[in-house]
Write an enzyme that holds these catalytic residues in place. Structure first.
Site, PDB file in Angstrom:
ATOM      1  NE  ARG A   1     -39.444  39.280  25.215  1.00  0.00           N
ATOM      2  CZ  ARG A   1     -40.119  39.053  26.343  1.00  0.00           C
ATOM      3  NH1 ARG A   1     -40.177  37.839  26.846  1.00  0.00           N
ATOM      4  NH2 ARG A   1     -40.736  40.033  26.961  1.00  0.00           N
TER       5      ARG A   1
ATOM      6  NE  ARG B   1     -38.216  46.694  28.453  1.00  0.00           N
ATOM      7  CZ  ARG B   1     -38.769  45.835  27.600  1.00  0.00           C
ATOM      8  NH1 ARG B   1     -39.397  46.301  26.515  1.00  0.00           N
ATOM      9  NH2 ARG B   1     -38.756  44.557  27.819  1.00  0.00           N
TER      10      ARG B   1
ATOM     11  CB  CYS C   1     -47.085  38.804  25.672  1.00  0.00           C
ATOM     12  SG  CYS C   1     -46.702  40.130  24.518  1.00  0.00           S
TER      13      CYS C   1
ATOM     14  CG  HIS D   1     -35.223  42.021  26.760  1.00  0.00           C
ATOM     15  ND1 HIS D   1     -35.343  43.320  26.346  1.00  0.00           N
ATOM     16  CD2 HIS D   1     -36.373  41.406  26.395  1.00  0.00           C
ATOM     17  CE1 HIS D   1     -36.500  43.471  25.730  1.00  0.00           C
ATOM     18  NE2 HIS D   1     -37.147  42.323  25.742  1.00  0.00           N
TER      19      HIS D   1
ATOM     20  CG  ASP E   1     -41.169  48.050  24.625  1.00  0.00           C
ATOM     21  OD1 ASP E   1     -40.241  48.688  25.151  1.00  0.00           O
ATOM     22  OD2 ASP E   1     -40.982  47.041  23.933  1.00  0.00           O
TER      23      ASP E   1
ATOM     24  CD  GLU F   1     -43.969  46.304  21.595  1.00  0.00           C
ATOM     25  OE1 GLU F   1     -43.488  45.965  22.678  1.00  0.00           O
ATOM     26  OE2 GLU F   1     -43.589  45.824  20.510  1.00  0.00           O
TER      27      GLU F   1
ATOM     28  NE  ARG G   1     -41.312  40.301  20.126  1.00  0.00           N
ATOM     29  CZ  ARG G   1     -40.972  40.793  21.302  1.00  0.00           C
ATOM     30  NH1 ARG G   1     -41.826  41.551  21.983  1.00  0.00           N
ATOM     31  NH2 ARG G   1     -39.798  40.532  21.832  1.00  0.00           N
TER      32      ARG G   1
HETATM   33  C1  PEP Z   1     -43.349  44.182  25.913  1.00  0.00           C
HETATM   34  O1  PEP Z   1     -42.856  45.196  25.445  1.00  0.00           O
HETATM   35  O2  PEP Z   1     -44.176  44.201  26.850  1.00  0.00           O
HETATM   36  C2  PEP Z   1     -42.989  42.857  25.394  1.00  0.00           C
HETATM   37  C3  PEP Z   1     -43.632  41.777  25.777  1.00  0.00           C
HETATM   38  O3  PEP Z   1     -41.953  42.766  24.537  1.00  0.00           O
HETATM   39  P1  PEP Z   1     -40.431  42.932  24.956  1.00  0.00           P
HETATM   40  O4  PEP Z   1     -40.327  42.800  26.448  1.00  0.00           O
HETATM   41  O5  PEP Z   1     -39.679  41.854  24.261  1.00  0.00           O
HETATM   42  O6  PEP Z   1     -40.084  44.296  24.472  1.00  0.00           O
HETATM   43 MG    MG Z   2     -41.756  45.206  23.607  1.00  0.00          MG
END
Ligand code: PEP
Ligand code: MG
Length: 574
Positions: free
Chosen positions: A298, A467, A504, A191, A457, A433, A334
């Site tokens: 988010r 990740r 997304c 993130h 995810d 996801e 979300r």
């Molecule tokens: C994802 O998991 O691809 C997503 C868009 O959500 P986040 O990156 O906030 O987990």
């Molecule tokens: Mg995610």
């Protein structure tokens, strides 16, 4: 001597500035018996006075650069320093135990922290433990004569060098002076990397060694396009990168021209390019980059930037601002996705061996329903101000989706009964996801209004590769046929039920992935606002008719991620 350190390109752009090491110093000390308690108390008082003066300065700077709310935390720290219950207890400990000030401070603060952390029924008081920890660190540093990094006091252009940056560290960076960051650990979809892209801050992550390679004040060139940091560059390096930076700016200026255009492919098909946001402040970037909607808001960042759970009214204001700001264009919100690498200091979660597989997102919302219901009410009230779509994160089973939907319907019915204005056209969808859900997409498609594929995810769970872990970042393989088959199944399943499918995750803005997604018929593409115009420009050059076949080959014939990368590259360069 020039040194080039390789890492993962996490956010586009080139920057040159002084290194600012954001590294926690060694605060270890020896316990000592003392004979002159007064001298020790006086050392303590000096360290407290210096800490207090430093906090005043940090607070004043933070107020101007980051705003009143961010600055408040430093007032809380000053209050602890002024609290005789705390500092008096340290003085008493020096006298009673005849120990040095460092030892007395450590003993007393541990006690306070344990008491605060034990207040499990009072999240506000639990949060104070973190404040005591911070204040103790500052006083300890002054006792030991060690300098603490104070990023809020940065007053000249720097590149931050850190082992890791949490999303909240990233949120607090002052863009006026911070020109980019380089970290030891992290991946492209962690993130802090995602936030760097939305802040348009060049970043390189996962270098393994940068905090040991560079010293405070050394000149660093950060190459966020190729994933490298050049320490102590030569004049030639500086010239070369200046040119690269200029070329990149010129390229961006070209893309800029598409800002007010719709996204239409060479064969005349229209697609929606939306942007991902974390806070209402990000809207500026969404509008500046001509996005056709918000495809992922988010909302957990609203929770993370607050000192306690945001109230229904606070949330309502934030959602309303975004919906009004988008002037009727769709906004996909979300619901809270806490857990994994996103924490709330005031909502302590159990220590977990595998936080990304643990208690997070919809799992928390369904368990702590009061938090979820508050968020849904705020969203429902805001729905009157624009085109709201709601989606739930980390849905793994139909039962979870049904429970979330039922709670939504209950809150809606209650508001309607009270006469509150609520839109009747709120689409309810889900993040795709979790592989278990993607495999059953045909079943889910009967019950949802839309899917938004979260590749960040979905890839980490399908490839079993964290990740945020640079050691396994080679397994982040969006074009791997296993991932493409899941993506295709999700898109086809949505279409079979007359629903739409978007993406997304970061892959939605990837130059190789976009042609494949067009070929698979993905409807909506949501990405960092700073990627929107690049992708629009790419789509204008592509024809969906050819891409269908290309995608079929990628899904059915190729075996590896690399095969597919080459397949698309040779198509584009044809
Ligand atoms: C994802 O998991 O691809 C997503 C868009 O959500 P986040 O990156 O906030 O987990
Ligand atoms: Mg995610």
């Amino acid at each position: 001597m020039v040194k080039t350190i390789k890492g993962i390109a996490a956010s586009d752009g080139i920057a040159t500035a002084e290194a600012y090491l954001l590294v926690q110093p060694d605060l270890s000390f020896d316990k000592k018996s003392i004979s002159d308690a007064d001298a020790e108390v006086s050392r303590l008082k000096d360290a407290i006075a210096t800490s207090d003066a430093e906090l005043t300065k940090i607070r004043d700077v933070a107020k101007v650069s980051l705003g009143e709310d961010e600055a408040q935390v430093f007032d809380a720290h000053k209050m602890i320093l002024a609290d005789p219950e705390f500092t008096g207890a340290v003085e008493q400990e020096i006298k009673d135990q005849s120990v040095n000030a460092e030892q007395a401070l450590d003993d007393v603060s541990k006690n306070f922290i344990a008491i605060f952390e034990g207040m499990t029924d009072n999240p506000y008081m639990q949060e104070r433990a973190a404040d005591v920890r911070d204040v103790t660190k500052r006083v300890m540093a002054h006792l030991l004569g060690v300098e603490l990094p104070n990023p809020s006091l940065i007053d000249h252009e720097v590149i931050i060098i850190a082992h890791d940056l949490t999303p909240s560290d990233t949120a607090q960076l002052n863009k006026k002076y911070v020109k980019g960051f380089v970290t030891d650990i992290g991946g492209r979809t962690a993130h802090s990397a995602i936030m760097a892209r939305s802040l348009e801050l060049p970043a390189v992550v996962g270098t393994n060694t940068i905090t040991g390679d560079v010293k405070d004040g050394q000149t660093v060139i950060l190459d966020g396009l190729n994933g490298a940091a050049i320490i102590d560059p030569s004049d030639e390096d500086i010239k070369k990168y200046d040119k690269m930076a200029k070329d990149f700016s010129a390229q961006k200026a070209e893309w800029e021209k598409l800002k007010n255009e719709a996204t239409v492919t060479a064969d005349g098909k229209h697609f929606d390019i939306a942007a991902n946001i974390g806070t209402p402040d990000d809207l500026e970037g969404v509008i500046a980059n001509g996005a056709e909607g918000v495809g992922l808001y988010r909302t957990e960042f609203l929770y993370m930037q607050s000192e306690e759970l945001p109230t229904e009214d606070d949330q309502f204001e934030a959602y309303k601002t975004v919906l009004e700001g988008m002037k009727g264009k769709p906004v996909v919100v979300r619901t809270m996705d806490i857990g994994g690498d996103k924490h709330l200091s005031y909502l302590p979660l159990p220590e977990e061996m595998n936080p990304f597989l643990g208690y997070r997102a919809i799992r928390i919302s369904l368990d702590r329903q009061e938090i979820f219901r508050t968020q849904l009410r705020a969203l429902l009230r805001a729905s009157a101000f624009g085109q709201l779509r709601i989606m739930f994160p980390m849905i793994g089973t139909l039962a979870e989706f049904r429970s979330a939907k039922k709670i939504f319907e209950e809150e809606k019915a209650k508001l309607v009964e009270k006469g509150v204005e609520v839109s009747d056209h709120i689409q309810l969808g889900m993040m795709m996801e979790v592989p278990a859900a993607a495999i059953l997409a045909d079943q889910f498609a009967k019950e949802v209004d839309f899917f938004s594929i979260g590749t960040n995810d979905l890839i980490q769970y399908t490839m079993a590769a964290d990740r945020g872990n640079e050691h396994v970042s080679y397994l982040y393989q969006p074009y791997n046929p296993s991932i493409l088959r899941l993506v295709k199944h999700v898109i086809d399943s949505a279409h079979a039920e007359g629903k739409w499918a978007g993406m997304c995750g970061e892959a939605a803005g990837d130059n190789i992935m976009v042609p494949l997604l067009l070929g698979m018929g993905l409807d909506e593409y949501s990405m960092s606002a700073t990627s929107v115009l690049r992708v629009r420009s790419l789509m204008k050059k592509l024809s969906t008719a050819d891409l269908k076949e290309l995608a079929e080959r990628a899904v059915n014939e190729s075996i590896t991620n690399e095969d597919n990368k080459k397949l698309v590259e040779s198509y584009i360069n044809k």
